[in-house]
Design a protein around this motif. Structure first.
Motif, PDB file in Angstrom:
ATOM      1  N   ALA A  20      -7.561  11.618  43.025  1.00 18.13           N
ATOM      2  CA  ALA A  20      -7.379  13.060  43.210  1.00 18.13           C
ATOM      3  C   ALA A  20      -8.523  13.823  42.557  1.00 18.13           C
ATOM      4  CB  ALA A  20      -6.039  13.503  42.632  1.00 18.13           C
ATOM      5  N   ALA A  21      -8.945  13.406  41.379  1.00 20.13           N
ATOM      6  CA  ALA A  21     -10.059  14.085  40.720  1.00 20.13           C
ATOM      7  C   ALA A  21     -11.338  13.898  41.521  1.00 20.13           C
ATOM      8  CB  ALA A  21     -10.229  13.539  39.304  1.00 20.13           C
ATOM      9  N   GLN A  24     -11.405  16.097  44.633  1.00 21.90           N
ATOM     10  CA  GLN A  24     -11.679  17.506  44.386  1.00 21.90           C
ATOM     11  C   GLN A  24     -13.154  17.810  44.618  1.00 21.90           C
ATOM     12  OE1 GLN A  24     -10.943  18.762  40.362  1.00 21.90           O
ATOM     13  NE2 GLN A  24     -11.099  20.891  40.895  1.00 21.90           N
ATOM     14  N   PRO A  95     -14.583  21.772  36.688  1.00 22.76           N
ATOM     15  CA  PRO A  95     -13.221  21.856  37.229  1.00 22.76           C
ATOM     16  C   PRO A  95     -12.356  22.822  36.408  1.00 22.76           C
ATOM     17  CG  PRO A  95     -13.929  19.574  37.103  1.00 22.76           C
ATOM     18  CD  PRO A  95     -14.977  20.390  36.398  1.00 22.76           C
ATOM     19  N   GLY A  97      -9.006  23.524  37.807  1.00 21.83           N
ATOM     20  CA  GLY A  97      -7.709  23.361  38.444  1.00 21.83           C
ATOM     21  C   GLY A  97      -7.900  22.609  39.737  1.00 21.83           C
ATOM     22  N   PRO A  98      -6.808  22.367  40.461  1.00 22.69           N
ATOM     23  CA  PRO A  98      -6.926  21.658  41.737  1.00 22.69           C
ATOM     24  C   PRO A  98      -7.829  22.429  42.706  1.00 22.69           C
ATOM     25  CG  PRO A  98      -4.633  21.812  41.060  1.00 22.69           C
ATOM     26  CD  PRO A  98      -5.426  22.689  40.134  1.00 22.69           C
ATOM     27  N   ASN A  99      -8.894  21.769  43.161  1.00 24.05           N
ATOM     28  CA  ASN A  99      -9.818  22.356  44.138  1.00 24.05           C
ATOM     29  C   ASN A  99     -10.451  23.659  43.669  1.00 24.05           C
ATOM     30  OD1 ASN A  99      -9.289  20.263  46.029  1.00 24.05           O
ATOM     31  ND2 ASN A  99      -7.373  21.284  46.508  1.00 24.05           N
ATOM     32  N   LYS A 100     -10.638  23.797  42.352  1.00 22.40           N
ATOM     33  CA  LYS A 100     -11.223  25.027  41.806  1.00 22.40           C
ATOM     34  C   LYS A 100     -12.206  24.687  40.690  1.00 22.40           C
ATOM     35  CE  LYS A 100     -10.092  29.581  40.042  1.00 22.40           C
ATOM     36  NZ  LYS A 100      -9.061  30.595  39.907  1.00 22.40           N
ATOM     37  N   THR A 119     -13.187  28.143  44.962  1.00 28.62           N
ATOM     38  CA  THR A 119     -11.929  27.499  45.311  1.00 28.62           C
ATOM     39  C   THR A 119     -12.004  26.993  46.745  1.00 28.62           C
ATOM     40  OG1 THR A 119     -10.760  29.076  43.889  1.00 28.62           O
ATOM     41  CG2 THR A 119      -9.420  27.797  45.430  1.00 28.62           C
TER      42      THR A 119
END
Length: 146
Positions: A20-21, A24, A95, A97-100, A119
């Motif tokens: 997941a990381a 991103q 990074p 946050g998720p996708n940010k 984002t």
């Protein structure tokens, strides 16, 4: 038995969290067209965050001089001569946050750096936001040539 389950659960969480990381950064990587359609920016992984450089301009030549466009609005005379193609736009984008990602973005229109965030809002869209004090604004970029 319970301890073995806890260790297994921890390992699964680590193994499932790692992709997941990585994903991103992969989602933001690529070439993006600015909202005005006047520039393309290539975003790539850079250290633990992302970097972005101008790779195309609708008007790559300075009409006054007939030479390639330069960073003429930069207050530093040495930097004002650097070409716009290849100009780095992001600084310290890490990074957040998720996708940010958060860091700073360079605005070649006025030669200044601003607090910024990027984002991923869809497979082919990014939201770029910048702030000066409490005043914030932004634009949406679309993936170029997918």
């Amino acid at each position: 038995m319970l301890r073995r389950f806890a260790v297994l659960a921890f390992l699964m969480a680590v193994l499932l969290g790692a992709p997941a990381a990585h994903a991103q950064s992969a989602e933001a990587s690529g070439t993006w067209l600015t909202q005005a359609g006047d520039a393309r920016v290539k975003i790539s992984k850079c250290g633990g965050g992302i970097c972005g450089v101008i790779v195309w301009l609708r008007e790559p030549m300075d009409t006054a001089t007939g030479q390639p466009a330069t960073d003429s609005k930069n207050p530093n005379p040495a930097l004002a001569r650097r070409p716009m193609i290849g100009l780095p736009l992001f600084s310290g984008m890490q990074p957040a946050g998720p996708n940010k990602w958060s860091g700073q973005i360079y605005n070649a229109d006025d030669g200044s750096m601003y607090a910024s965030s990027i984002t991923v809002t869809g497979a082919d869209s990014l939201r770029i936001e910048g702030c000066v004090g409490a005043l914030c604004g932004g634009e949406s970029w679309t993936r170029a040539g997918r």
